[in-house]
Design a protein around this motif. Structure first.
Motif, PDB file in Angstrom:
ATOM      1  N   UNK A 132       4.648   5.015   3.440  1.00  0.00           N
ATOM      2  CA  UNK A 132       4.040   6.314   3.720  1.00  0.00           C
ATOM      3  C   UNK A 132       4.986   7.391   3.205  1.00  0.00           C
ATOM      4  N   UNK A 133       4.549   8.156   2.230  1.00  0.00           N
ATOM      5  CA  UNK A 133       5.441   9.114   1.580  1.00  0.00           C
ATOM      6  C   UNK A 133       5.594  10.428   2.341  1.00  0.00           C
ATOM      7  N   UNK A 134       4.533  10.916   2.982  1.00  0.00           N
ATOM      8  CA  UNK A 134       4.567  12.234   3.603  1.00  0.00           C
ATOM      9  C   UNK A 134       4.555  12.190   5.115  1.00  0.00           C
ATOM     10  N   UNK A 136       0.855  -1.181   0.000  1.00  0.00           N
ATOM     11  CA  UNK A 136       0.000   0.000   0.000  1.00  0.00           C
ATOM     12  C   UNK A 136       0.892   1.232   0.000  1.00  0.00           C
ATOM     13  N   UNK A 137       0.707   2.088  -1.001  1.00  0.00           N
ATOM     14  CA  UNK A 137       1.476   3.325  -1.113  1.00  0.00           C
ATOM     15  C   UNK A 137       0.535   4.475  -0.778  1.00  0.00           C
ATOM     16  N   UNK A 138       0.817   5.169   0.324  1.00  0.00           N
ATOM     17  CA  UNK A 138      -0.099   6.199   0.806  1.00  0.00           C
ATOM     18  C   UNK A 138       0.646   7.504   1.062  1.00  0.00           C
ATOM     19  N   UNK A 161       1.171   5.143  13.608  1.00  0.00           N
ATOM     20  CA  UNK A 161       1.107   4.339  12.381  1.00  0.00           C
ATOM     21  C   UNK A 161       1.681   2.942  12.615  1.00  0.00           C
ATOM     22  N   UNK A 162       2.759   2.882  13.365  1.00  0.00           N
ATOM     23  CA  UNK A 162       3.343   1.571  13.674  1.00  0.00           C
ATOM     24  C   UNK A 162       2.365   0.731  14.492  1.00  0.00           C
ATOM     25  N   UNK A 163       1.680   1.369  15.435  1.00  0.00           N
ATOM     26  CA  UNK A 163       0.692   0.653  16.239  1.00  0.00           C
ATOM     27  C   UNK A 163      -0.462   0.165  15.369  1.00  0.00           C
ATOM     28  N   UNK A 192       3.486  -6.682   7.653  1.00  0.00           N
ATOM     29  CA  UNK A 192       4.864  -7.098   7.909  1.00  0.00           C
ATOM     30  C   UNK A 192       5.821  -5.930   8.085  1.00  0.00           C
ATOM     31  N   UNK A 193       5.554  -4.808   7.396  1.00  0.00           N
ATOM     32  CA  UNK A 193       6.457  -3.663   7.536  1.00  0.00           C
ATOM     33  C   UNK A 193       5.739  -2.379   7.169  1.00  0.00           C
ATOM     34  N   UNK A 194       6.196  -1.288   7.765  1.00  0.00           N
ATOM     35  CA  UNK A 194       5.744   0.043   7.381  1.00  0.00           C
ATOM     36  C   UNK A 194       6.972   0.933   7.292  1.00  0.00           C
TER      37      UNK A 194
END
Length: 227
Positions: free
Chosen positions: A36-38, A6-8, A63-65, A73-75
């Protein structure tokens, strides 16, 4: 097993737009990743002060939570300025997405709708489509755009901007997970009747579900599919 990305634009977009679907992928054993780009914060400050930096990190912790609740699996976080993606070269955004594609080799991409009112969302969609152009060595077989409440439905009324979903994902078993993940973003949740309220998230999922023969669903517009 499959790999999805997911690209947000901002922390919380992933949960609002596709949280139930990402949780469903995770429950099925797929590899699930978020980019997460921004920073999602700096437009609220006159300059990037220590207070702004602290809020950026708090937002990333939330966001990690949320990602942990969804079971992804990753952010990964980039650092582009909030509500200013239109001030950046598209190439710069695209290269960041390309880096994530190289790292994860996703088969399925989820991103924002191209007609959103929020300019960061629109540019994120364009950068994702550019990064995932259908070259022979691309791993991406499908790209799906989600709606983001308070950005998609508030867009300029135009045939070029309307969200026209073509794909509906059953999130009857993961709607509670989506809501729990959204609760990690307590400062971003609004009271009803705001569209970013928990009531709206649940109601919207149930409405799309009723429209597509399920108890709850997330809706997507198919942007590209390769079979």
């Amino acid at each position: 097993m499959s790999t999805v990305l997911a690209v947000v634009a901002h922390p919380d977009d992933e949960t609002i737009g596709a949280g139930g679907t990402l949780a469903r992928h995770a429950a099925a054993g797929d590899d699930v990743h978020i980019l997460v780009l921004g920073d999602g914060v700096t437009s609220r400050y006159d300059e990037r002060t220590p207070a702004a930096e602290a809020e950026i990190e708090r937002r990333r912790d939330r966001a990690r939570s949320a990602a942990e609740t969804l079971g992804v699996d990753s952010i990964t976080f980039d650092d582009f300025p909030d509500n200013a993606f239109d001030s950046l070269p598209l190439l710069e955004l695209t290269q960041r997405v390309e880096t994530a594609l190289d790292r994860h080799d996703p088969v399925t991409l989820y991103t924002h709708h191209y007609g959103d009112l929020n300019v960061d969302h629109e540019r994120t969609c364009r950068a994702t489509m550019t990064a995932a152009r259908p070259l022979s060595d691309s791993p991406v077989d499908e790209i799906l755009a989600f709606e983001t409440l308070s950005a998609t439905e508030w867009s300029v009324p135009s045939v070029d901007a309307v969200f026209q979903p073509t794909t509906f994902v059953d999130i009857g078993d993961t709607l509670e997970t989506k809501v729990a993940a959204m609760e990690a973003y307590a400062d971003e949740v609004r009271d009803p009747p705001h569209p970013r309220s928990v009531d709206a998230l649940e109601g919207n999922a149930r409405l799309w579900g009723h429209k597509s023969g399920m108890t709850a669903a997330e809706a997507f517009e198919l942007l590209r599919e390769r079979r």
